[in-house]
Design an enzyme around this catalytic site. Sequence first.
Site, PDB file in Angstrom:
ATOM      1  N   CYS A 241       0.822  -1.212   0.000  1.00  0.00           N
ATOM      2  CA  CYS A 241       0.000   0.000   0.000  1.00  0.00           C
ATOM      3  C   CYS A 241       0.860   1.266   0.000  1.00  0.00           C
ATOM      4  CB  CYS A 241      -0.953  -0.008   1.184  1.00  0.00           C
ATOM      5  SG  CYS A 241      -0.150  -0.050   2.807  1.00  0.00           S
TER       6      CYS A 241
ATOM      7  N   HIS B 216      -2.105   0.859   7.119  1.00  0.00           N
ATOM      8  CA  HIS B 216      -2.435   1.137   5.721  1.00  0.00           C
ATOM      9  C   HIS B 216      -2.050   2.575   5.380  1.00  0.00           C
ATOM     10  CE1 HIS B 216      -4.323   0.286   1.948  1.00  0.00           C
ATOM     11  NE2 HIS B 216      -5.285   1.193   2.088  1.00  0.00           N
TER      12      HIS B 216
ATOM     13  N   ASP C 149      -7.808   5.533  -2.918  1.00  0.00           N
ATOM     14  CA  ASP C 149      -7.019   4.402  -2.416  1.00  0.00           C
ATOM     15  C   ASP C 149      -6.666   3.471  -3.559  1.00  0.00           C
ATOM     16  OD1 ASP C 149      -5.795   2.427  -1.014  1.00  0.00           O
ATOM     17  OD2 ASP C 149      -7.445   2.041   0.370  1.00  0.00           O
TER      18      ASP C 149
END
Length: 536
Positions: free
Chosen positions: A248, A292, A308
């Site tokens: 991520c 994250h 995202d």
Amino acid sequence: MAKTLPVVIALFIFFPRMAPLWSVPLVSGEARTGISDTMTPGDISSLAQSSERAFRVSFGGNLPEHRDRYWRGLILDRFDGTTWTQWQEELPTRPGRVNRDPGSGGLAVNEYDVLMEASGQPWVYALDDSRPVSANVEEVAGGLFRLRRPADTDVGYRLALDPDSGRRAEEPLAPDMRRRYLQLPDRGNPRARELVASLSREYQSDGRVALAIMNRFREQPYYYTLRPPAMPDDPVDALLFDARRGFCAHYASATAFLLRSAGIPARVVVGYQGGSAGADNAYLIVRQFDAHAWVEAWIKGQGWVRLDPTAMIAPERIESGLRDAMAEEGSFLENEWASPERYGDLAMLQWASLQLDRVNYNWQRWVVGYQGQSQLDLMGRLPGNLGFRELGYLTAGMVGFALLVAGVIATLKHRGQRGHDPVARLMDRWARLLRRVGVEVPAGATPDHLAELTSRHAPGATRLVRGFARDLNNYYYGPEAAHRPKGRSRDAGRRQTMKRRLNGVKRELRRQGRTLSPAAVSGRLQSTSPSGHDQG
């Protein structure tokens, strides 16, 4: 323990819970676990290999869907080509006591309680559109929240969801803030810059360019992995055009770079996403592997919008968690063989782990977390509107009452020690009869001594008292005494004989008392010297 436990519980509940008066726990200001205030692609992937708890959350209403559990913690907005940091570092906080008291009382349907593990940092984690409820949390710029002191211990806080809080208001971005969120190094990643220039020419509006960037991650073969390759030179170009494999943090960094290159203000947000349900779905457990990173872009007319790229590349990571996202790769907690979280397919192990966690969670909330405001909230439900002063009076009264009861019980127990032995009661009765007729009985007098005193006062009772004394001596010191249960007599017949003899002694003492005045008795006893004792 059984005797003291009720007193301990009462004191725990009612004793005024005040802050320390002479000691102040110190905090070092150094992060101990969890998310840092810098991000280099690869940092969060190493954190994702830890199953330690980050925090637990109880909701007044229903648990939010997994895809909506974005726990914002930090904004990183300065990029040097490799690492993201905060543009202006947060001012250092002086060491001091951590206020870990979030208050208590029932949760409203839009409220949630967070019990955060000790991190050594002041930042806390919250969902979008939240506002503080407990006094130990304050809101800062960017819609973030901070403790007033770094969390050197587990700390609880309460927030409320407020969609109308205005955090995403469609207000123009100030020029200095716009410059901050467009900052990039002068050189580096030329292929990414060329790609953005092409997209800007094709789509022209910020919203459409941002959408095109996100669609690229969804449509082209990018892979989500905990085993990304090293990308030391031009990391954005290496990720987008060569490796196409990352975690991520890699994809968030690349997305923010592309947006800024297109003239769209953007910032990286780090925190946690997801969380698994605790026992009976009563609360959420957010662990370190839920760490994250994502991006927020400023779109004209919309304000800050969450983007995202992980949701485009590995939607199962956002929908159900890291375990499912890494199922094919097999890299989930690959170095934590002893963690129950690694074995999600073992239902019994998961059940036992959740039950233990529930015990720990309730202990932390209701026992360790029982602080001043929590106590006042609890006392406020009782009649009388109790405050700290009233609690002090109540506690003092309870302690005094407990001491009084203990004293009374101890006194009765001391007095009743001989009461369990019926023969001992007979001897006590004998001594009282002598004192009643004016005979001074010394402490610790033996049966033979009492017999001698009785004979001098009432010669007619000599035979009775000597027999009585002989029975007493045999009872306590005879051959059968060692085998007789303590405080009990198995010889009821002998006891009845002793009672009859004592009643005869009583009658003789009364008869003698009617013929002698107390002065005559005293003079008679003083003129008579003690003789030897009959040992029976």
